[in-house]
Scaffold this motif. Structure first.
Motif, PDB file in Angstrom:
ATOM      1  N   TRP A  64      -4.175  -4.552  -2.252  1.00  0.00           N
ATOM      2  CA  TRP A  64      -3.586  -3.738  -3.311  1.00  0.00           C
ATOM      3  C   TRP A  64      -2.931  -4.632  -4.355  1.00  0.00           C
ATOM      4  O   TRP A  64      -2.339  -5.649  -4.014  1.00  0.00           O
ATOM      5  CB  TRP A  64      -2.552  -2.779  -2.735  1.00  0.00           C
ATOM      6  N   ASP A  92       0.785  -5.575  -4.016  1.00  0.00           N
ATOM      7  CA  ASP A  92       1.106  -4.966  -2.708  1.00  0.00           C
ATOM      8  C   ASP A  92       1.646  -3.544  -2.839  1.00  0.00           C
ATOM      9  O   ASP A  92       2.419  -3.080  -2.009  1.00  0.00           O
ATOM     10  CB  ASP A  92       2.115  -5.831  -1.937  1.00  0.00           C
ATOM     11  N   GLN A 135       0.720   0.117  -2.561  1.00  0.00           N
ATOM     12  CA  GLN A 135      -0.238   1.108  -2.110  1.00  0.00           C
ATOM     13  C   GLN A 135      -0.012   2.400  -2.882  1.00  0.00           C
ATOM     14  O   GLN A 135       1.110   2.685  -3.303  1.00  0.00           O
ATOM     15  CB  GLN A 135      -0.079   1.341  -0.615  1.00  0.00           C
ATOM     16  N   SER A 174      -0.775   9.414   1.463  1.00  0.00           N
ATOM     17  CA  SER A 174      -1.035   8.005   1.184  1.00  0.00           C
ATOM     18  C   SER A 174      -2.082   7.451   2.134  1.00  0.00           C
ATOM     19  O   SER A 174      -2.948   6.666   1.745  1.00  0.00           O
ATOM     20  CB  SER A 174       0.263   7.209   1.282  1.00  0.00           C
ATOM     21  N   GLN A 208      -5.692   5.683   1.079  1.00  0.00           N
ATOM     22  CA  GLN A 208      -6.059   4.344   1.528  1.00  0.00           C
ATOM     23  C   GLN A 208      -7.370   4.375   2.313  1.00  0.00           C
ATOM     24  O   GLN A 208      -8.235   3.519   2.122  1.00  0.00           O
ATOM     25  CB  GLN A 208      -4.939   3.765   2.386  1.00  0.00           C
TER      26      GLN A 208
END
Length: 199
Positions: free
Chosen positions: A60, A63, A65, A74, A78
């Motif tokens: 990502w 970092d 996300q 979430s 992902q």
């Protein structure tokens, strides 16, 4: 007629033989500055083509996300993006290993109004076989529908220099249930990555 065209041609040729008032002259080029021999100006050359085959893993961007929402967690975001990137040959980077790509994902829902035109008509005739005489009429009807659309944008950055490498996006109608929205998310991500890597 032939004589006239010959005379005209001779007059044109004679005009081409006349002296012109212009003279050819040139000045020598000024000498190059002394630092030109030691400095290469890379901005004067096109950038080398990017080798997309060397991109094998991703992480990502910064970092960060993607945050979940009321309609997609979430973890779902992902998992869906990871599967879509996996289909394009990109795997998640192992912990502690510098990734080849950094990925930024942006998605949101939009309400759109869609119009559909439907033509309704009929034939009114008279006669034994309905072909003696008649009348045809048609009336268009416009219907407006409001629908929810999932809009997805994916941006990839080079892991070494941070330069943008590729960008893609897609839209999909979003269903009403959680399962339909999850399917729309997966389909939108797959469509957004169809052009990666660029040919």
């Amino acid at each position: 007629m032939r004589v006239l065209s010959c005379l005209l041609l001779i007059a044109l040729l004679a005009a081409c033989q006349a002296d012109t008032p212009y003279t050819a002259e040139s000045l020598p080029l000024p000498p190059a500055p002394p630092q030109a021999a030691a400095h290469l100006d890379r901005s004067a050359y096109p950038a080398p083509p990017r080798d997309y085959a060397r991109y094998r893993n991703w992480t990502w961007l910064n970092d960060r996300q993607p945050a979940g929402s009321a309609w997609a967690s979430s973890a779902l975001l992902q998992e869906a993006l990871g599967n879509a990137l996996d289909q394009r040959g990109l795997r998640p980077a192992q912990a502690g290993v510098a990734a080849d790509l950094a990925v930024a994902l942006e998605l949101h829902l939009e309400r759109r109004v869609r119009q559909v035109r439907e033509d309704y008509g009929g034939y009114y005739g008279h006669g034994r076989y309905w072909n003696d005489y008649g009348l045809w009429g048609s009336a268009p009807i416009l219907r407006s529908y409001e629908e929810e659309v999932l809009v997805v944008h994916i941006e990839l950055f080079d892991g070494r220099d941070g330069q943008p490498v590729w960008r893609g996006g897609a839209e999909m109608p979003s269903g009403g249930s959680q399962a339909e929205r999850a399917d729309a998310l997966r389909a939108a991500l797959k469509r957004a990555l169809e052009d990666y890597p660029p040919a």
